[in-house]
Enzyme design. Sequence first.
Site, PDB file in Angstrom:
ATOM      1  CD  GLU A 194      54.047  49.761  33.776  1.00 52.63           C
ATOM      2  OE1 GLU A 194      53.873  49.492  34.982  1.00 52.63           O
ATOM      3  OE2 GLU A 194      55.006  49.297  33.119  1.00 52.63           O
ATOM      4  CG  PHE A 232      59.481  37.532  28.046  1.00 53.39           C
ATOM      5  CD1 PHE A 232      59.477  37.053  29.353  1.00 53.39           C
ATOM      6  CD2 PHE A 232      59.896  38.837  27.819  1.00 53.39           C
ATOM      7  CE1 PHE A 232      59.890  37.859  30.403  1.00 53.39           C
ATOM      8  CE2 PHE A 232      60.316  39.640  28.861  1.00 53.39           C
ATOM      9  CZ  PHE A 232      60.299  39.151  30.163  1.00 53.39           C
ATOM     10  CD  GLN A 233      57.910  41.906  29.765  1.00 51.96           C
ATOM     11  OE1 GLN A 233      58.166  42.647  28.833  1.00 51.96           O
ATOM     12  NE2 GLN A 233      58.251  42.179  31.017  1.00 51.96           N
ATOM     13  CE  LYS A 289      61.228  44.968  20.108  1.00 49.92           C
ATOM     14  NZ  LYS A 289      62.085  44.214  21.035  1.00 49.92           N
ATOM     15  CG  MET A 343      33.483  55.234  53.390  1.00 52.46           C
ATOM     16  SD  MET A 343      32.405  56.413  54.242  1.00 52.46           S
ATOM     17  CE  MET A 343      32.523  57.835  53.155  1.00 52.46           C
TER      18      MET A 343
END
Lengths: 643, 192
Positions: free
Chosen positions: A97, A159-160, A209, A531
Amino acid sequence: MVSATSTVTHERDRASAPDASRRRSAATISPANPAANPTEATTAERTSQRQTGARIICDALEQEGVEVLFGYPGGTIMPFYDALATANLRHVLVRHEQGAAHAADGYARASGKVGVCVATSGPGATNLVTGLATAFADSIPVVAITGQVARHLIGTDAFQETDIIGITQPITKHSVLVRSVEELADCIHQAFAIARSGRPGPVLLDIPKDVQQATTDAPPPFTPRQPARRPSATATDAFATAIGEAATLIDTAQRPLILAGHGVLQAKAGEALVAFAERSGVPVVTTLLGLSAIPESHPLALGMPGMHGLAEINHAIHHADLLIAVGMRFDDRVTGDIPRFAPDARIIHIDIDPSEMGKVLAPTVPVVADARAALEALTPRIAHRDHSDWRTRIAEWSAETTKSQPTVAAPSPATETDADRSPTPPEILAAIRQATGGRAVLITDVGQHQMWAARFYGYEHFNSHITSGGLGTMGFALPAAMGAAFARPDAPIWVVAGDGGIQMNIQELATIAEVGAPIKIAIVNNGYLGMVRQWQEFFYQRNYSETRITGPDYVKLGEAYGVPGFQVTRADQVADVVAAAMAVDGPAIIDFVIEREENVFPMVPPGKPNVDMIHHAPSAPTTATPATPAAAPRPASGGRHAE
Amino acid sequence: MLSETLPLVGAERGAAPARQTIVALAQRRAGVIERIASLLRRRAPTFTTLTVAQCESPTQSRVTIGFEGAPMVAQQLVEHLRKLVDVSAVTLLTPAAGQEGAVVRELALARITCSPQNRRELIDIAHLFGARALAVDEEAITLEICGDAATIDSVLLLTRPFGLQSLTRTGGVALWRAPADDEDEAPSTDDE
């Protein structure tokens, strides 16, 4: 409402390996998903006047003119993906993602439109965070859509479930948890309006959802909002007064400079900037994110200031009596030690964001306006000037530093032939410029190569340089280039990245290979986090703590992903390999193995004023013993440095 | 000539910090106060009070923010608050405006130790500032003090010798004496 799909999976599905036969060129984006397969739900809704939330999202995205979205499905965003199958929207399945967020960002930067990314709740949403923070730091219009657990589960540690609104609050311009399907269409259109208005920025929509599954009457027909850039602000008396004061300051200045920033690109004010500079005769300095606002071949274009800026520019700022700052925010990488930055200068600060006025430096004349509107208002009000004495003085500083200081990344002694030595960063960038006729959009990552690309490419075309300036996000370039490739199918797309950053989102090679985006990837490979290593060399007694980094064989890696790969270890190979990569129809990857301890000069040590630039590495310490050998022997062949 | 009369860079930055009050209207929507608090934490770490109160609009709350800062910092904070989509009508009550243009009040409840012997003395001090005794027992008096922050500071200072057992201060709430000027109304989004 019970989900028809809620029992299918709670795990994010993993995509199958790229299928070469399904590759399409990014230049020929097919608008509709070819795998359209209407489900029962979508068929049912067609026979009624009621629509699901998921359908409303798709319709609203189409109405906003979205060409492409970057995303990754998962449990709570499945209703949207179900409706997406029959929507007139191109979706690119990324491999992580974070890649989706950076791709949306890169698309927005390259196109000037709003970029869109999609993720599921929980880990999907949290993986967007770095991308959103990157977009926020550089004021990029992005709309992020995340799934959320169903409303009755919110607050139950489902969940999630994660509080993505809370997590992203400081790194978004706005965020909304959509609480009902009735407000969904409005929320989406408002998100786009907020993302692109005023000072642009990312907006997050968290959509439970069950809101995606719920049905409602079809929303009223959508009338697009004008993408206003605060036009009314320029109609005020305050604006007219500020422009008048600014014009007087400009006309009376003896040593003026324009500091052009990202706002010039975002306001599409390139022509307005050149017209203003030519009339006023004032030389133009471009910040890192302002690069490509003015062609670098223009006689008034100077280049980049600040920590790794050109010496003459930092001298010029130090001696200037007027700074005309346009769409820039006096970042600490530009100013160095603030009390000793431009000590003799008055400041005209033009910015669309009023909160930038006085944030770092108190401007003599603040002008709160779109960069183009302000420049177009100023140009007819100012006198024709030449400033030849001032420009001569700057040219003298330039000549002095060129003579007395070694060129950055100096070519090796004349006794070495090009076949004996490594390619230098300027040679790599010059070859890319030559092979593309300077038409490339360069997307750089973060580190030494970023500074070299800022200094040595020579940007001629407006908005042809993309980088993560504010947040400095390693891993940005590769996914951002995917977005840029969709936005600019007309231009060669080149990624310039270090061997550290390229490994941070290397998984997107699969996405690039799958969509066949013709992205050329130049890895500037020194086997170090260069760097940081440079700072360790200068300021930490060469204690190269954890900055050596190995990587894969990029030629084989490319092969594994189906991307042709090349390796360059000698200077005399550079031009040919760049040409060969350009000849590849689709993506290609080049591993440029450069000198391991190449440095970026000049450099302003942190906390110092910009005139205290250093042009050499400080002498090696006599007492401290480096933890690792400072100059590791170069590999005899192959150029890989796995140890 | 203009360029000679205008200040040099940074000339205003030395202004001394002072007690500042900002008043704004916030949509009564989930997450809005959180967003304001988050902004204050990031941009004005010295903020001292944040009061969220019902107002004339059923869909909005009036928010009063008190903090220590230089005028330039205060103005910055106003501009940052104006950028929040759900926040409007942000105004900075300068000390001068605080005296003339606006009223600021704060409520404090303080339980202060006193015995029957010195109870009268404590009540006298309270009355000087219009404070009331809400509860009295053998060992203490609970005072209700209403006023501007300086009034409450004074009562607490003068009663310190008695012994402060517990204290709660609400932070200020403020209103303009007259309706705010139109120019103080900040648009909630830029596409007006």
